[in-house]
Design a protein around this motif. Structure first.
Motif, PDB file in Angstrom:
ATOM      1  N   GLY A  93       0.836  -1.200   0.000  1.00 18.52           N
ATOM      2  CA  GLY A  93       0.000   0.000   0.000  1.00 18.52           C
ATOM      3  C   GLY A  93       0.863   1.239   0.000  1.00 18.52           C
ATOM      4  O   GLY A  93       1.706   1.418  -0.859  1.00 18.52           O
ATOM      5  N   CYS A  94       0.660   2.098   1.002  1.00 22.00           N
ATOM      6  CA  CYS A  94       1.422   3.335   1.084  1.00 22.00           C
ATOM      7  C   CYS A  94       2.613   3.224   2.016  1.00 22.00           C
ATOM      8  O   CYS A  94       3.186   4.237   2.412  1.00 22.00           O
ATOM      9  CB  CYS A  94       0.512   4.478   1.554  1.00 22.00           C
ATOM     10  N   ARG A  95       2.991   2.030   2.386  1.00 21.42           N
ATOM     11  CA  ARG A  95       4.170   1.881   3.230  1.00 21.42           C
ATOM     12  C   ARG A  95       5.408   2.241   2.418  1.00 21.42           C
ATOM     13  O   ARG A  95       5.675   1.691   1.363  1.00 21.42           O
ATOM     14  CB  ARG A  95       4.278   0.435   3.716  1.00 21.42           C
ATOM     15  N   ASN A  96       6.203   3.153   2.943  1.00 19.26           N
ATOM     16  CA  ASN A  96       7.333   3.654   2.178  1.00 19.26           C
ATOM     17  C   ASN A  96       8.551   2.741   2.217  1.00 19.26           C
ATOM     18  O   ASN A  96       9.177   2.492   1.202  1.00 19.26           O
ATOM     19  CB  ASN A  96       7.738   5.039   2.694  1.00 19.26           C
ATOM     20  N   CYS A  97       8.909   2.278   3.390  1.00 20.38           N
ATOM     21  CA  CYS A  97      10.217   1.664   3.576  1.00 20.38           C
ATOM     22  C   CYS A  97      10.149   0.140   3.614  1.00 20.38           C
ATOM     23  O   CYS A  97       9.169  -0.447   4.074  1.00 20.38           O
ATOM     24  CB  CYS A  97      10.851   2.170   4.869  1.00 20.38           C
ATOM     25  N   ALA A  98      11.247  -0.482   3.158  1.00 24.24           N
ATOM     26  CA  ALA A  98      11.384  -1.929   3.261  1.00 24.24           C
ATOM     27  C   ALA A  98      11.526  -2.318   4.722  1.00 24.24           C
ATOM     28  O   ALA A  98      11.820  -1.483   5.589  1.00 24.24           O
ATOM     29  CB  ALA A  98      12.590  -2.400   2.458  1.00 24.24           C
ATOM     30  N   GLU A  99      11.340  -3.588   5.027  1.00 23.25           N
ATOM     31  CA  GLU A  99      11.423  -4.063   6.408  1.00 23.25           C
ATOM     32  C   GLU A  99      12.803  -3.767   6.998  1.00 23.25           C
ATOM     33  O   GLU A  99      13.834  -4.043   6.375  1.00 23.25           O
ATOM     34  CB  GLU A  99      11.159  -5.564   6.463  1.00 23.25           C
TER      35      GLU A  99
END
Length: 336
Positions: free
Chosen positions: A82-88
């Motif tokens: 979705g709108c999650r910007n960063c990788a884990e």
């Protein structure tokens, strides 16, 4: 009959007293304003949020400032949820900081790794210190033993000049070989500590490898930078005291050990091992940069630290810069 009319919400705009959803690919954050076209390198399919595409970043889902992320061997700005910007494991501006809250720590320049077991990391840190100390004790003793004729023929005034010049190359090659063997044989241990990208750099091993241990000790991650800096600067002095102390105790039983000569070799050895890494780590503290959407400049290598923070300014002016002057100019002049 009681009728309740809600106000328009993001993703809608007001037309003739009616809330109408923005047509794709437009969006609306303020319902009182007309729908706008989605900015380049972003996805606005939600009509109420601005989601950057892969390898791009914005400060929040409502920001029009779309900034390209760093491109290297790590995909930081994954944007795969979705709108999650960063990788884990990544967070902060341009996804260049680590998610310390979830036990991710810095494993190198703008890289992060998971502390899989905090207690195990602390044990490995202590074990690594012991192993490297034993290795350095053996190396220093062998170098001293191989240069006895130089020491014995030169008196005591210029001991540091008497050490065979090839010692520098020998020490470097031996250390590099040891690091290669250690990496191949204990990669799982180093991964647990998050140290695989720092093989061959003892100062960086101290700086980055200590973060998992600091988490295990309950140290606030906001203080990591300060602890790391002091540890990097003090590590060669600490090791010198430990090594000289061990040789001094050994001298009580083996009278053939010349503590002064051993001390000269130990100083040279530790300078060669630590000086490049110390200079590199301290230099990273001096560079700041501005990032779109972030109100204040950040440290280039540590994007979660702001350059206008009073503690950082004190650390830079009274610790980093004086230490750089010592290690870049004073120490080489004294040794060479």
């Amino acid at each position: 009959i009681l009728l309740n009319f809600r106000s328009c919400i993001p993703g809608e705009h007001l037309i003739d007293n009616t809330c109408q959803k923005c047509p794709p690919p437009t969006f609306s954050i303020d319902p009182n304003l007309p729908c706008m076209n989605c900015p380049a390198n972003a996805d606005c399919s939600d009509q109420a949020k601005i989601c950057p595409r892969q390898n791009f970043w914005n400060p929040d889902p409502y920001s029009l400032k779309i900034t390209p992320c760093r491109i290297d061997d790590v995909l930081r700005c994954a944007n795969d949820n979705g709108c999650r910007n960063c990788a884990e494991g990544y967070a902060g501006p341009l996804c260049e900081t680590c998610n310390f809250k979830d036990q991710y720590v810095e494993t190198g320049y703008l890289k992060c790794g998971k502390c899989k077991d905090l207690n195990l990391s602390l044990f490995y840190s202590v074990l690594a210190f012991v192993i490297f100390t034993v290795y350095k004790l053996g190396s220093i003793y062998l170098v001293h033993d191989g240069n006895k004729k130089f020491f014995n023929n030169d008196g005591t005034e210029n001991l540091e000049k008497s050490v065979e010049r090839s010692f520098y190359i020998k020490a470097f090659l031996t250390y590099t070989q040891l690091m290669s063997v250690l990496y191949m044989g204990t990669s799982s241990v180093l991964t647990t500590l998050g140290l695989t990208s720092q093989i061959g750099n003892p100062a960086s091993l101290v700086a980055y490898g200590a973060q998992c241990s600091m988490l295990a000790l309950g140290i606030d991650y906001n203080d990591f930078l300060y602890y790391q800096t002091y540890m990097v600067i003090s590590s060669p002095i600490t090791e010198l005291l430990v090594i000289v102390g061990i040789f001094s105790i050994s001298n009580l039983f083996v009278k053939s050990i010349n503590i002064r000569q051993i001390s000269v070799v130990a100083v040279l050895y530790l300078i060669i091992s630590f000086q490049p890494g110390i200079v590199g780590n301290l230099s990273q503290l001096l560079s700041c940069r501005e990032i779109d959407g972030v109100p204040n400049p950040v440290i280039a290598a540590h994007a979660h630290w702001f350059c206008d923070d009073s503690r950082y300014i004190s650390l830079k002016n009274f610790v980093a810069i004086p230490s750089l002057l010592i290690w870049c100019f004073i120490v080489p002049v004294i040794i060479f």
